[in-house]
Design a protein around this motif. Structure first.
Motif, PDB file in Angstrom:
ATOM      1  N   PRO A   1       6.658 -15.723  51.849  1.00 47.92           N
ATOM      2  CA  PRO A   1       7.550 -14.746  51.214  1.00 47.92           C
ATOM      3  C   PRO A   1       7.965 -13.676  52.219  1.00 47.92           C
ATOM      4  N   PRO A   2       8.934 -12.830  51.840  1.00 45.79           N
ATOM      5  CA  PRO A   2       9.231 -11.676  52.705  1.00 45.79           C
ATOM      6  C   PRO A   2       8.015 -10.743  52.718  1.00 45.79           C
ATOM      7  N   PHE A   3       7.906  -9.912  53.753  1.00 50.06           N
ATOM      8  CA  PHE A   3       6.742  -9.020  53.888  1.00 50.06           C
ATOM      9  C   PHE A   3       6.460  -8.232  52.607  1.00 50.06           C
TER      10      PHE A   3
ATOM     11  N   LEU B   1      -1.247  -8.985  58.813  1.00 51.83           N
ATOM     12  CA  LEU B   1      -0.993 -10.193  58.015  1.00 51.83           C
ATOM     13  C   LEU B   1      -2.304 -10.818  57.551  1.00 51.83           C
ATOM     14  N   VAL B   2      -3.274 -10.861  58.454  1.00 49.35           N
ATOM     15  CA  VAL B   2      -4.591 -11.409  58.104  1.00 49.35           C
ATOM     16  C   VAL B   2      -5.187 -10.581  56.964  1.00 49.35           C
ATOM     17  N   ASP B   3      -5.024  -9.263  57.075  1.00 50.54           N
ATOM     18  CA  ASP B   3      -5.529  -8.330  56.070  1.00 50.54           C
ATOM     19  C   ASP B   3      -4.970  -8.642  54.675  1.00 50.54           C
ATOM     20  N   LEU B   4      -3.729  -9.118  54.623  1.00 51.78           N
ATOM     21  CA  LEU B   4      -3.084  -9.428  53.340  1.00 51.78           C
ATOM     22  C   LEU B   4      -3.457 -10.813  52.811  1.00 51.78           C
ATOM     23  N   GLY B   5      -4.159 -11.582  53.631  1.00 51.50           N
ATOM     24  CA  GLY B   5      -4.535 -12.922  53.188  1.00 51.50           C
ATOM     25  C   GLY B   5      -3.658 -14.023  53.751  1.00 51.50           C
ATOM     26  N   CYS B   6      -2.808 -13.692  54.722  1.00 56.09           N
ATOM     27  CA  CYS B   6      -1.983 -14.738  55.346  1.00 56.09           C
ATOM     28  C   CYS B   6      -2.842 -15.606  56.257  1.00 56.09           C
ATOM     29  N   ARG B   7      -2.554 -16.885  56.236  1.00 55.87           N
ATOM     30  CA  ARG B   7      -3.208 -17.798  57.178  1.00 55.87           C
ATOM     31  C   ARG B   7      -2.192 -18.448  58.124  1.00 55.87           C
ATOM     32  N   TYR B   8      -0.930 -18.279  57.836  1.00 53.69           N
ATOM     33  CA  TYR B   8       0.125 -18.912  58.634  1.00 53.69           C
ATOM     34  C   TYR B   8       1.172 -17.865  59.001  1.00 53.69           C
ATOM     35  N   VAL B   9       1.921 -18.130  60.053  1.00 51.33           N
ATOM     36  CA  VAL B   9       3.059 -17.272  60.362  1.00 51.33           C
ATOM     37  C   VAL B   9       4.134 -18.094  61.091  1.00 51.33           C
ATOM     38  N   ILE B  10       5.359 -17.944  60.627  1.00 51.55           N
ATOM     39  CA  ILE B  10       6.495 -18.603  61.294  1.00 51.55           C
ATOM     40  C   ILE B  10       6.856 -17.767  62.520  1.00 51.55           C
ATOM     41  N   ILE B  11       7.093 -18.426  63.623  1.00 49.92           N
ATOM     42  CA  ILE B  11       7.444 -17.711  64.864  1.00 49.92           C
ATOM     43  C   ILE B  11       8.676 -18.366  65.494  1.00 49.92           C
TER      44      ILE B  11
ATOM     45  N   ARG C   1      -4.423 -23.763  45.542  1.00 53.65           N
ATOM     46  CA  ARG C   1      -4.552 -24.390  46.859  1.00 53.65           C
ATOM     47  C   ARG C   1      -3.326 -24.127  47.734  1.00 53.65           C
ATOM     48  N   ILE C   2      -2.444 -23.269  47.283  1.00 51.87           N
ATOM     49  CA  ILE C   2      -1.252 -22.957  48.084  1.00 51.87           C
ATOM     50  C   ILE C   2      -1.601 -21.865  49.090  1.00 51.87           C
ATOM     51  N   GLY C   3      -1.297 -22.110  50.344  1.00 56.54           N
ATOM     52  CA  GLY C   3      -1.594 -21.152  51.406  1.00 56.54           C
ATOM     53  C   GLY C   3      -0.462 -20.131  51.539  1.00 56.54           C
ATOM     54  N   LEU C   4      -0.800 -19.034  52.197  1.00 58.37           N
ATOM     55  CA  LEU C   4       0.151 -17.930  52.316  1.00 58.37           C
ATOM     56  C   LEU C   4       0.510 -17.692  53.788  1.00 58.37           C
ATOM     57  N   GLY C   5       1.788 -17.498  54.033  1.00 55.78           N
ATOM     58  CA  GLY C   5       2.224 -17.231  55.402  1.00 55.78           C
ATOM     59  C   GLY C   5       3.267 -16.127  55.430  1.00 55.78           C
ATOM     60  N   ALA C   6       3.554 -15.649  56.652  1.00 58.48           N
ATOM     61  CA  ALA C   6       4.604 -14.651  56.847  1.00 58.48           C
ATOM     62  C   ALA C   6       5.716 -15.294  57.677  1.00 58.48           C
ATOM     63  N   GLN C   7       6.844 -14.594  57.758  1.00 54.30           N
ATOM     64  CA  GLN C   7       8.013 -15.171  58.441  1.00 54.30           C
ATOM     65  C   GLN C   7       8.168 -14.703  59.880  1.00 54.30           C
ATOM     66  N   ASP C   8       7.323 -13.754  60.285  1.00 49.31           N
ATOM     67  CA  ASP C   8       7.432 -13.196  61.634  1.00 49.31           C
ATOM     68  C   ASP C   8       6.247 -12.259  61.840  1.00 49.31           C
ATOM     69  N   LEU C   9       6.047 -11.822  63.050  1.00 50.62           N
ATOM     70  CA  LEU C   9       5.066 -10.765  63.348  1.00 50.62           C
ATOM     71  C   LEU C   9       5.454 -10.143  64.687  1.00 50.62           C
ATOM     72  N   PHE C  10       4.799  -9.021  65.008  1.00 52.14           N
ATOM     73  CA  PHE C  10       4.983  -8.442  66.339  1.00 52.14           C
ATOM     74  C   PHE C  10       3.702  -8.678  67.128  1.00 52.14           C
ATOM     75  N   TRP C  11       3.812  -8.720  68.452  1.00 52.44           N
ATOM     76  CA  TRP C  11       2.651  -9.150  69.242  1.00 52.44           C
ATOM     77  C   TRP C  11       1.586  -8.075  69.444  1.00 52.44           C
ATOM     78  N   GLU C  12       1.955  -6.799  69.327  1.00 52.87           N
ATOM     79  CA  GLU C  12       0.919  -5.769  69.470  1.00 52.87           C
ATOM     80  C   GLU C  12       0.145  -5.650  68.150  1.00 52.87           C
ATOM     81  N   SER C  13      -1.103  -5.203  68.230  1.00 54.57           N
ATOM     82  CA  SER C  13      -1.935  -5.120  67.021  1.00 54.57           C
ATOM     83  C   SER C  13      -1.632  -3.887  66.180  1.00 54.57           C
ATOM     84  N   ALA C  14      -1.293  -2.782  66.854  1.00 54.85           N
ATOM     85  CA  ALA C  14      -1.021  -1.528  66.151  1.00 54.85           C
ATOM     86  C   ALA C  14      -0.340  -0.593  67.142  1.00 54.85           C
ATOM     87  N   GLY C  15       0.283   0.462  66.635  1.00 52.71           N
ATOM     88  CA  GLY C  15       0.863   1.444  67.552  1.00 52.71           C
ATOM     89  C   GLY C  15       2.251   1.862  67.152  1.00 52.71           C
ATOM     90  N   ALA C  16       2.946   2.525  68.078  1.00 55.28           N
ATOM     91  CA  ALA C  16       4.257   3.098  67.804  1.00 55.28           C
ATOM     92  C   ALA C  16       5.344   2.032  67.957  1.00 55.28           C
TER      93      ALA C  16
END
Ligand code: PGA
Length: 259
Positions: free
Chosen positions: A41-43, A82-92, A57-72
């Motif tokens: 789904p969208p974020f 994403l992991v915190d929300l329960g995502c196991r997959y991410v489209i890149i 049994r349906i897994g959850l994924g996101a459509q994108d991410l940024f490479w830094e873990s946190a920050g400005a």
């Protein structure tokens, strides 16, 4: 036998109410053991969808991410979030991100590393434009995209990697690749993995086809030897169509088991 994986890429669709209606319909349907099913789904809807998927049994994924873990990095979302929300997959590296948001192969590579480091299963998209196909550059483009994404990865990283071959000219156009075109590129990708890593590692990687997959054409694409699933856009927004694609993937599993 690689387990089939069908992922729904909702793109920039679904308010919370719409997401709820779709997921409520999806979780009521049986998911075959042989098929891994994922929704992206969208974020804004991820955490709501995560609650609705609890116990399914349906897994959850996101459509994108940024490479830094946190920050400005205003507006961005990190892999640990994403992991915190329960995502196991991410489209890149989806072609829409490459086309509209200027994503480069270098960015895709950084995002892929961040996803792997966070324990996510990345779905890395590759694919040629119509002009590139017509200029006979398909394999060259795929090779460049793969080389950039895969350089520096270990064979162990490959066990979680999913590659989606999505010809840009087939995305959202209703014009899917023919089974011959899809199998040719999927085999090229698998051979490329084999040369870069090992045959064993290459055999373990799932390669999805994406681009106008629907209930009517899924079976012909999913029965191909190197097509291990589908990344589904438009048809993933309708429970019936998405379910029909999941069922087509199940038949693939059964056919292979009988051989
Ligand atoms: P489509 O999109 O199924 O609507 O063509 C696929 C995708 O972009 O992942």
């Amino acid at each position: 036998m690689r387990r089939s994986i069908i992922a729904g890429n909702w793109k920039m669709n679904a308010t919370l109410r719409e997401a709820e209606a779709l997921v409520t319909a999806l979780v009521q349907r049986p998911i075959p053991e042989t098929v891994e099913v994922v929704v992206c789904p969208p974020f804004t809807a991820i955490s709501h969808v995560a609650r609705l998927l609890a116990g399914s049994r349906i897994g959850l994924g996101a459509q994108d991410l940024f490479w830094e873990s946190a920050g400005a990095f205003t507006g961005e979302i990190s892999a640990p979030m994403l992991v915190d929300l329960g995502c196991r997959y991410v489209i890149i590296g989806h072609s829409e991100r490459r086309t509209y948001f200027g994503e480069t192969n270098e960015w895709v590579s950084r995002k892929l590393r961040a996803a792997l480091a966070a324990g996510l299963a990345p779905i890395v998209c590759v694919g040629e434009t119509l002009a590139q196909r017509e200029a006979n550059q398909t394999m060259e483009i795929i090779d460049q995209q793969l080389t950039s994404a895969l350089t520096g990865l270990s064979a162990a990283d490959l066990s979680r990697l999913i590659i989606a071959y999505e010809p840009v000219w087939a995305i959202g156009t209703g014009k899917n690749a023919t089974p011959e075109q899809a199998q040719e590129v999927h085999l090229f990708i698998r051979n490329g993995l084999s040369q870069r890593f090992s045959q064993q590692a290459a055999e373990s990687v799932r390669i999805q086809y994406g681009g106008s997959v629907n209930a009517a054409n899924a079976a012909s694409l999913l029965q191909l030897p190197d097509v291990d699933g589908a990344l589904v856009g438009g048809a993933s927004l309708k429970a019936d169509a998405f379910q029909a694609i999941v069922q087509a993937a199940q038949r693939r599993g059964q056919g292979a088991a009988l051989k």
